[in-house]
Design an enzyme around this catalytic site. Sequence first.
Site, PDB file in Angstrom:
ATOM      1  CE  LYS A  90      -7.883   2.980   4.746  1.00  0.00           C
ATOM      2  NZ  LYS A  90      -8.668   1.965   3.973  1.00  0.00           N
ATOM      3  CB  SER A 131     -12.018  -1.158   3.461  1.00  0.00           C
ATOM      4  OG  SER A 131     -10.664  -1.346   3.179  1.00  0.00           O
ATOM      5  NE  ARG A 176      -3.776   2.139   2.535  1.00  0.00           N
ATOM      6  CZ  ARG A 176      -3.638   3.365   2.993  1.00  0.00           C
ATOM      7  NH1 ARG A 176      -2.480   3.760   3.527  1.00  0.00           N
ATOM      8  NH2 ARG A 176      -4.651   4.229   2.946  1.00  0.00           N
TER       9      ARG A 176
END
Length: 212
Positions: free
Chosen positions: A141, A115, A46
């Site tokens: 996040k 997600s 990521r």
Amino acid sequence: MDGSARRERLAHSRLYLVLEARPHGADPSPLLDAALRGGVDVVQLRDKGLDDGSLIAAAEPFHAACAGHGALFVLNDRPDLVEACRADGVHVGRSDAPVEEARALVGADRLVGLSGSTIEELEGVGGVDYFGVTAFATPIKADAVAGGLDLVRAAAGLLTIPWFAIGGIQLSNVAEVVTAGAPGVAVVRAIRDAEDPEVAARRLRQVLDRQE
């Protein structure tokens, strides 16, 4: 691996690691090898800041490490680059590519993960192979909603596909997350920032395996 082999591997996966291309500014290979030796089943690359060519180059050590350990390699947010990165699949968030678009790009043989931070986001979504269910707040996040253990318990009763609790999970709280019903967990800092990533992964894995 073909699609059935990937899904079979996913079904038995418990520990999922998310990493940027150069954790702590370093070559990721030693960290990847240590984490995989310690029991990581899935690794996600990521790194939102890389252009296409840089992401493809960054994926090479991730692919090599996962292939060498029989683990799954997942790319974040870029279904269009899964083939070029030789990834086993893609993970998309709610603000990323729609599931239908991601599936069309990666094909039937590769994995699509999604997600979810609320019960509503876990319901009625077809075409995905696994979910990442947000448990606790995390600086990784900042925009993610933390569902807490209540969401983990709800997910345990709702989901029939593989899923991983993610967000703020450390060795200190992984047991309560698994006790709440999570079949697996995804982590970043718990392994990436550990003094000994292999030991950290092994300790997390021991907790996960004890809950079987």
